[in-house]
Design an enzyme around this catalytic site. Structure first.
Site, PDB file in Angstrom:
ATOM      1  N   LYS A 105     -21.707  13.625  -6.683  1.00 34.71           N
ATOM      2  CA  LYS A 105     -21.483  12.378  -7.420  1.00 34.71           C
ATOM      3  C   LYS A 105     -20.504  12.605  -8.572  1.00 34.71           C
ATOM      4  O   LYS A 105     -19.575  11.825  -8.783  1.00 34.71           O
ATOM      5  CB  LYS A 105     -22.817  11.841  -7.950  1.00 34.71           C
ATOM      6  CG  LYS A 105     -23.719  11.268  -6.865  1.00 34.71           C
ATOM      7  CD  LYS A 105     -23.074  10.060  -6.193  1.00 34.71           C
ATOM      8  CE  LYS A 105     -23.977   9.429  -5.159  1.00 34.71           C
ATOM      9  NZ  LYS A 105     -23.294   8.349  -4.417  1.00 34.71           N
TER      10      LYS A 105
ATOM     11  N   ARG B  82     -36.089  11.625 -17.767  1.00 38.18           N
ATOM     12  CA  ARG B  82     -34.783  10.975 -17.613  1.00 38.18           C
ATOM     13  C   ARG B  82     -34.925   9.498 -17.975  1.00 38.18           C
ATOM     14  O   ARG B  82     -35.905   8.861 -17.615  1.00 38.18           O
ATOM     15  CB  ARG B  82     -34.264  11.110 -16.180  1.00 38.18           C
ATOM     16  CG  ARG B  82     -32.965  10.354 -15.912  1.00 38.18           C
ATOM     17  CD  ARG B  82     -32.555  10.464 -14.453  1.00 38.18           C
ATOM     18  NE  ARG B  82     -32.073  11.815 -14.135  1.00 38.18           N
ATOM     19  CZ  ARG B  82     -32.067  12.319 -12.899  1.00 38.18           C
ATOM     20  NH1 ARG B  82     -32.531  11.605 -11.890  1.00 38.18           N
ATOM     21  NH2 ARG B  82     -31.593  13.539 -12.678  1.00 38.18           N
TER      22      ARG B  82
ATOM     23  N   ASP C  63     -18.878   6.277  11.325  1.00 38.79           N
ATOM     24  CA  ASP C  63     -19.005   7.373  10.358  1.00 38.79           C
ATOM     25  C   ASP C  63     -17.800   7.336   9.420  1.00 38.79           C
ATOM     26  O   ASP C  63     -16.679   7.607   9.823  1.00 38.79           O
ATOM     27  CB  ASP C  63     -19.054   8.719  11.107  1.00 38.79           C
ATOM     28  CG  ASP C  63     -19.277   9.884  10.139  1.00 38.79           C
ATOM     29  OD1 ASP C  63     -19.543  11.005  10.631  1.00 38.79           O
ATOM     30  OD2 ASP C  63     -19.195   9.669   8.903  1.00 38.79           O
TER      31      ASP C  63
ATOM     32  N   ALA D  65     -27.519   8.872 -11.819  1.00 38.70           N
ATOM     33  CA  ALA D  65     -28.025   9.598 -12.989  1.00 38.70           C
ATOM     34  C   ALA D  65     -28.172  11.081 -12.683  1.00 38.70           C
ATOM     35  O   ALA D  65     -28.292  11.906 -13.590  1.00 38.70           O
ATOM     36  CB  ALA D  65     -29.364   9.008 -13.414  1.00 38.70           C
TER      37      ALA D  65
ATOM     38  N   TYR E  54     -26.451  16.997  -4.436  1.00 35.40           N
ATOM     39  CA  TYR E  54     -26.210  15.555  -4.596  1.00 35.40           C
ATOM     40  C   TYR E  54     -25.540  15.216  -5.926  1.00 35.40           C
ATOM     41  O   TYR E  54     -24.565  14.464  -5.971  1.00 35.40           O
ATOM     42  CB  TYR E  54     -27.559  14.846  -4.484  1.00 35.40           C
ATOM     43  CG  TYR E  54     -27.528  13.363  -4.670  1.00 35.40           C
ATOM     44  CD1 TYR E  54     -27.996  12.795  -5.850  1.00 35.40           C
ATOM     45  CD2 TYR E  54     -27.047  12.519  -3.673  1.00 35.40           C
ATOM     46  CE1 TYR E  54     -27.981  11.423  -6.032  1.00 35.40           C
ATOM     47  CE2 TYR E  54     -27.031  11.151  -3.851  1.00 35.40           C
ATOM     48  CZ  TYR E  54     -27.501  10.613  -5.038  1.00 35.40           C
ATOM     49  OH  TYR E  54     -27.479   9.251  -5.217  1.00 35.40           O
TER      50      TYR E  54
HETATM   51  N1  GKE Z   1     -40.250  10.764  -4.095  1.00 34.12           N
HETATM   52  C1  GKE Z   1     -41.467  10.979  -4.630  1.00 34.12           C
HETATM   53  N2  GKE Z   1     -42.595  10.800  -3.853  1.00 34.12           N
HETATM   54  N3  GKE Z   1     -41.535  11.377  -5.946  1.00 34.12           N
HETATM   55  C2  GKE Z   1     -42.762  11.566  -6.449  1.00 34.12           C
HETATM   56  C3  GKE Z   1     -43.955  11.362  -5.697  1.00 34.12           C
HETATM   57  C4  GKE Z   1     -43.845  10.974  -4.340  1.00 34.12           C
HETATM   58  O1  GKE Z   1     -44.835  10.797  -3.605  1.00 34.12           O
HETATM   59  N4  GKE Z   1     -45.040  11.617  -6.513  1.00 34.12           N
HETATM   60  C5  GKE Z   1     -44.520  11.951  -7.721  1.00 34.12           C
HETATM   61  N5  GKE Z   1     -43.158  11.951  -7.676  1.00 34.12           N
HETATM   62  C6  GKE Z   1     -42.291  12.355  -8.795  1.00 34.12           C
HETATM   63  C7  GKE Z   1     -41.225  13.375  -8.398  1.00 34.12           C
HETATM   64  O2  GKE Z   1     -41.802  14.681  -8.329  1.00 34.12           O
HETATM   65  C8  GKE Z   1     -40.239  13.234  -9.530  1.00 34.12           C
HETATM   66  O3  GKE Z   1     -40.620  14.059 -10.624  1.00 34.12           O
HETATM   67  C9  GKE Z   1     -40.356  11.740  -9.923  1.00 34.12           C
HETATM   68  O4  GKE Z   1     -41.539  11.253  -9.267  1.00 34.12           O
HETATM   69  C10 GKE Z   1     -39.182  10.908  -9.446  1.00 34.12           C
HETATM   70  O5  GKE Z   1     -38.906  11.288  -8.126  1.00 34.12           O
HETATM   71  P1  GKE Z   1     -37.836  10.475  -7.243  1.00 34.12           P
HETATM   72  O6  GKE Z   1     -37.943   9.023  -7.513  1.00 34.12           O
HETATM   73  O7  GKE Z   1     -37.993  10.947  -5.842  1.00 34.12           O
HETATM   74  O8  GKE Z   1     -36.397  11.013  -7.713  1.00 34.12           O
HETATM   75  P2  GKE Z   1     -35.752  11.393  -9.131  1.00 34.12           P
HETATM   76  O9  GKE Z   1     -35.839  10.245 -10.070  1.00 34.12           O
HETATM   77  O10 GKE Z   1     -36.251  12.720  -9.603  1.00 34.12           O
HETATM   78  O11 GKE Z   1     -34.249  11.623  -8.653  1.00 34.12           O
HETATM   79  C11 GKE Z   1     -33.555  10.553  -8.013  1.00 34.12           C
HETATM   80  O12 GKE Z   1     -32.749   9.967  -9.025  1.00 34.12           O
HETATM   81  C12 GKE Z   1     -31.915   8.916  -8.523  1.00 34.12           C
HETATM   82  C13 GKE Z   1     -31.028   8.434  -9.677  1.00 34.12           C
HETATM   83  O13 GKE Z   1     -31.841   8.138 -10.783  1.00 34.12           O
HETATM   84  C14 GKE Z   1     -32.712  11.156  -6.898  1.00 34.12           C
HETATM   85  O14 GKE Z   1     -33.601  11.640  -5.892  1.00 34.12           O
HETATM   86  C15 GKE Z   1     -31.797  10.119  -6.311  1.00 34.12           C
HETATM   87  O15 GKE Z   1     -32.529   9.195  -5.554  1.00 34.12           O
HETATM   88  C16 GKE Z   1     -31.033   9.380  -7.381  1.00 34.12           C
HETATM   89  O16 GKE Z   1     -30.033  10.231  -7.892  1.00 34.12           O
END
Ligand code: GKE
Length: 336
Positions: free
Chosen positions: A155, A289, A56, A121, A151
């Site tokens: 960051k 984004r 850890d 991001a 989160y």
């Molecule tokens: N995870 C997930 N699973 N997202 C889904 C799904 C599903 O089954 N169906 C649709 N989505 C949509 C989410 O509601 C969100 O609007 C978009 O896809 C992207 O979700 P994501 O990939 O889980 O995460 P985000 O891009 O919103 O955010 C992530 O950004 C990364 C940096 O770019 C964060 O969770 C971190 O993993 C990281 O900071």
């Protein structure tokens, strides 16, 4: 090229960390690898990684132990996942600040030459991400500060901690803001998966089970850009080798809606068009984004190469193979 160096990779058992270890080993470096997961749950395993520790890194004594006599440190470790995880585990995500802070203190004590921090991001101001198909986020758009709750704040705070260790103690730091990295050996089930892997999994399982619909979080109109892991690693290495010490985007500017991404995956899977059950109560994150890559092109003379449809094809094929071998909810991937 980074070569013949002694390098500590923290978070080596994870997705990006595992691919980074593979690249640094290929480039003939000596790797010390740590992860909080027991070794049998590391996402990738390399016969040359003899110095690996399951520990850890929120504990400063562990940080002190593994930063002794190394040249470089890559901090790829944090408690994270897609929106389904970070929206529901904000206190857990914030505690990753202990990893970065203790690692910096130990790096200063052990006179580490250069230190890499994997930012995100999610550090960007939420108010600049309220529409679909937004203009790509520039590095200055992290201020005024209003990052993703939990989160994102960890960051952004940890970026600043890195900067002050550089200003006050002279550690060279490099900071990448990753934009939704995806690819083989990434999590695709169990709750920490991000959208590319989650939707690939849903379509693979719908095809396998002869179902005609998939669940989609949100209304499908929200937009993102996604960066394939090979581009992420190349950009990370180039940033580390550069002399640029401010945060810089490592991401794609190919912005798509979630619906468009599903269209791409359906074409790859050759499955007939599936009905989409839009679940508006599921975690959605920001509305839009994408990465602006002007600065990364200027400072690294580099930008990503792998288009979303090509990266999703590699990811989809790898996942299909994994799921057929191991079922969809797994902790350990087939040996690489
Ligand atoms: N995870 C997930 N699973 N997202 C889904 C799904 C599903 O089954 N169906 C649709 N989505 C949509 C989410 O509601 C969100 O609007 C978009 O896809 C992207 O979700 P994501 O990939 O889980 O995460 P985000 O891009 O919103 O955010 C992530 O950004 C990364 C940096 O770019 C964060 O969770 C971190 O993993 C990281 O900071």
């Amino acid at each position: 090229m980074i070569k013949n160096k002694k390098i500590l990779v923290v978070g080596a058992g994870g997705f990006i960390g595992g691919h980074l270890v593979k690249r640094l080993l290929n480039d003939e470096n000596f790797i010390i690898a740590t992860d909080i997961k027991p070794k049998e749950y590391w996402f990738q395993d390399f016969e040359k990684t003899k110095n690996y520790y399951s520990m850890d890194m929120k504990e400063i004594d562990n940080c002190r132990k593994v930063t002794k006599n190394v040249d470089y440190v890559f901090n790829m470790a944090c408690n994270m996942g897609g929106m389904g995880f970070i929206e529901n585990n904000k206190a857990e995500c914030m505690q990753s600040v202990l990893i970065n802070t203790n690692l910096l203190i130990a790096s200063k004590e052990n006179k580490i030459k250069r230190y890499f921090f994997s930012s995100s991001a999610c550090a960007y101001n939420k108010n600049k991400q309220q529409d679909v198909f937004i203009k790509g986020l520039k590095e200055k758009d992290a201020y005024p500060a209003d990052p993703e709750d939990g989160y994102g704040w960890e960051k952004l705070f940890s970026e600043r901690m890195c900067r002050h260790f550089m200003e006050d103690y002279g550690i060279e730091i490099r900071i990448a803001r990753y934009h939704n990295i995806y690819g083989p050996f990434g999590t695709y089930d169990g709750g920490r998966e991000k959208a590319p892997a989650a939707l690939c999994r849903k379509i693979i399982n719908a095809k396998k089970n002869n179902e005609d619909k998939i669940d989609v979080w949100g209304d499908g109109k929200q937009t993102r850009s996604f960066l394939y892991i090979d581009d992420c690693i190349e950009g990370t290495i180039r940033l580390f080798e550069s002399d640029y010490s401010e945060p810089v985007n490592i991401g794609s500017d190919e912005q798509v809606s979630i619906n468009q991404m599903i269209d791409i995956i359906e074409n790859i899977s050759k499955v007939k068009k599936l009905k989409r059950d839009y679940q508006l109560d599921k975690p959605k994150g920001v509305r839009g984004r994408s990465s602006n890559n002007d600065l990364v092109k200027e400072v690294l003379n580099w930008s990503y190469e792998i288009k979303l449809k090509d990266g999703l094809k590699k990811t989809f094929d790898w996942m299909s193979n994994e799921i057929s071998k191991r079922g969809s909810n797994i902790n350990r991937f087939t040996k690489s």
